[in-house]
Write a protein that holds these residues in place. Structure first.
Motif, PDB file in Angstrom:
ATOM      1  N   HIS A 296      56.784  45.318  40.676  1.00 11.60           N
ATOM      2  CA  HIS A 296      55.777  44.716  39.790  1.00 11.60           C
ATOM      3  C   HIS A 296      55.454  45.685  38.643  1.00 11.60           C
ATOM      4  O   HIS A 296      55.422  45.298  37.476  1.00 11.60           O
ATOM      5  CB  HIS A 296      54.515  44.368  40.591  1.00 11.60           C
ATOM      6  CG  HIS A 296      53.276  44.216  39.779  1.00 11.60           C
ATOM      7  ND1 HIS A 296      53.060  43.155  38.913  1.00 11.60           N
ATOM      8  CD2 HIS A 296      52.164  45.007  39.667  1.00 11.60           C
ATOM      9  CE1 HIS A 296      51.880  43.290  38.320  1.00 11.60           C
ATOM     10  NE2 HIS A 296      51.315  44.402  38.756  1.00 11.60           N
TER      11      HIS A 296
ATOM     12  N   HIS B  67      49.028  51.753  35.980  1.00  9.25           N
ATOM     13  CA  HIS B  67      47.892  50.826  36.100  1.00  9.25           C
ATOM     14  C   HIS B  67      47.509  50.519  37.552  1.00  9.25           C
ATOM     15  O   HIS B  67      46.343  50.339  37.864  1.00  9.25           O
ATOM     16  CB  HIS B  67      48.139  49.532  35.302  1.00  9.25           C
ATOM     17  CG  HIS B  67      48.916  48.480  36.015  1.00  9.25           C
ATOM     18  ND1 HIS B  67      50.290  48.540  36.179  1.00  9.25           N
ATOM     19  CD2 HIS B  67      48.528  47.342  36.638  1.00  9.25           C
ATOM     20  CE1 HIS B  67      50.683  47.487  36.855  1.00  9.25           C
ATOM     21  NE2 HIS B  67      49.647  46.736  37.144  1.00  9.25           N
ATOM     22  N   ASP B  68      48.503  50.467  38.443  1.00 12.02           N
ATOM     23  CA  ASP B  68      48.205  50.127  39.845  1.00 12.02           C
ATOM     24  C   ASP B  68      48.343  51.328  40.776  1.00 12.02           C
ATOM     25  O   ASP B  68      48.466  51.143  41.996  1.00 12.02           O
ATOM     26  CB  ASP B  68      49.141  49.001  40.322  1.00 12.02           C
ATOM     27  CG  ASP B  68      48.568  47.611  40.071  1.00 12.02           C
ATOM     28  OD1 ASP B  68      47.345  47.508  39.790  1.00 12.02           O
ATOM     29  OD2 ASP B  68      49.327  46.635  40.144  1.00 12.02           O
TER      30      ASP B  68
ATOM     31  N   HIS C 240      42.344  46.790  33.337  1.00 13.91           N
ATOM     32  CA  HIS C 240      43.487  45.867  33.461  1.00 13.91           C
ATOM     33  C   HIS C 240      43.206  44.662  34.362  1.00 13.91           C
ATOM     34  O   HIS C 240      43.844  43.631  34.242  1.00 13.91           O
ATOM     35  CB  HIS C 240      44.761  46.606  33.915  1.00 13.91           C
ATOM     36  CG  HIS C 240      44.897  46.809  35.393  1.00 13.91           C
ATOM     37  ND1 HIS C 240      44.535  47.978  36.016  1.00 13.91           N
ATOM     38  CD2 HIS C 240      45.356  45.991  36.379  1.00 13.91           C
ATOM     39  CE1 HIS C 240      44.775  47.858  37.315  1.00 13.91           C
ATOM     40  NE2 HIS C 240      45.270  46.675  37.565  1.00 13.91           N
TER      41      HIS C 240
ATOM     42  N   ASP D 129      50.249  42.612  32.979  1.00  9.17           N
ATOM     43  CA  ASP D 129      49.970  42.577  34.419  1.00  9.17           C
ATOM     44  C   ASP D 129      49.880  41.126  34.913  1.00  9.17           C
ATOM     45  O   ASP D 129      50.413  40.775  35.952  1.00  9.17           O
ATOM     46  CB  ASP D 129      48.654  43.312  34.688  1.00  9.17           C
ATOM     47  CG  ASP D 129      48.299  43.342  36.167  1.00  9.17           C
ATOM     48  OD1 ASP D 129      49.190  43.588  36.990  1.00  9.17           O
ATOM     49  OD2 ASP D 129      47.125  43.120  36.498  1.00  9.17           O
TER      50      ASP D 129
ATOM     51  N   ARG E  81      55.703  37.244  38.558  1.00  9.68           N
ATOM     52  CA  ARG E  81      54.578  36.331  38.820  1.00  9.68           C
ATOM     53  C   ARG E  81      55.109  34.906  38.875  1.00  9.68           C
ATOM     54  O   ARG E  81      55.814  34.472  37.961  1.00  9.68           O
ATOM     55  CB  ARG E  81      53.522  36.435  37.714  1.00  9.68           C
ATOM     56  CG  ARG E  81      52.907  37.818  37.563  1.00  9.68           C
ATOM     57  CD  ARG E  81      51.851  38.087  38.612  1.00  9.68           C
ATOM     58  NE  ARG E  81      51.041  39.241  38.240  1.00  9.68           N
ATOM     59  CZ  ARG E  81      50.297  39.922  39.104  1.00  9.68           C
ATOM     60  NH1 ARG E  81      50.264  39.580  40.384  1.00  9.68           N
ATOM     61  NH2 ARG E  81      49.574  40.957  38.705  1.00  9.68           N
TER      62      ARG E  81
HETATM   63 FE   LIG Z   1      49.251  45.108  38.520  1.00 11.14          FE
END
Ligand SMILES: [Fe+2]
Ligand SMILES: [Fe+2]
Length: 195
Positions: free
Chosen positions: A22, A51-52, A111, A129, A135
């Protein structure tokens, strides 16, 4: 400040294979969106890769990060748990990985929620994201196309969808998401502020 290669290594080390994939997809879309919107591609890549980074940390560890960095954390622990990981990632990026760039830190931090007055980089990471290649919710493909066509309008669309989904599931909508939606909607379409 760490390089994109180091950030990628960190993501691989700290995340499950699925979430690492991802993250790579978010990076790819973020760089493309940066290219199309005249934003800094290197900043977009770095923000996307980190970001994650805190997403798989246990709750106790997240709370410890907030306690240790109370000023930056700004009472985040009192908000809904799903929005914690962005703030924790921004704190780690700043305190552990030497990222001082305010634009990158902001994009990582918001985010999940967006915020009032989103910068181009904030919108890029928010949309990359939400519409990354893997997705597969029904609206994902259209949202991805809209993001590539018009980042501002797609961000309004994405924020609106996120609010609708949360409400439909009776889950709390973070106040920053409401503010982000109202603010961006007003700046694009004009008219009165929607509460
Ligand atoms: Fe994410
Ligand atoms: Fe996230």
């Amino acid at each position: 400040m760490i390089s994109a290669e180091e950030a990628k290594r960190l993501a691989k080390k700290n995340l499950s294979a699925k979430r690492y994939q991802h993250t790579c997809n978010v990076k790819k879309l973020a760089v493309e969106l940066a290219k199309r919107n005249g934003a800094d591609e290197k900043k977009a890549a770095l923000a996307a890769l980190l970001h994650d980074i805190a997403k798989e940390l246990p709750r106790t560890e997240l709370l410890q990060i907030f306690t240790d960095n109370a000023i930056i954390a700004d009472n985040i622990a009192q908000r809904a748990a799903p929005v914690w990981h962005g703030v924790a990632a921004a704190i780690l990026a700043q305190t552990k990985y030497g990222i001082e760039d305010a634009e990158i830190l902001s994009a990582i931090r918001c985010h999940t929620t967006g915020k009032a007055g989103m910068s181009t980089l904030d919108k890029i990471i928010y949309m990359a994201d939400m519409a990354s290649a893997e997705r597969d919710y029904p609206e994902a493909e259209l949202l991805r196309r809209h993001a590539l066509e018009n980042l501002d309008k797609a961000t309004v669309e994405g924020l609106g969808m996120s609010i609708a989904w949360l409400k439909a599931e009776n889950r709390p909508v973070d106040p920053e998401t409401i503010e982000a939606y109202a603010d961006l909607r007003k700046s694009i379409y004009g008219g009165r502020k929607i509460e």
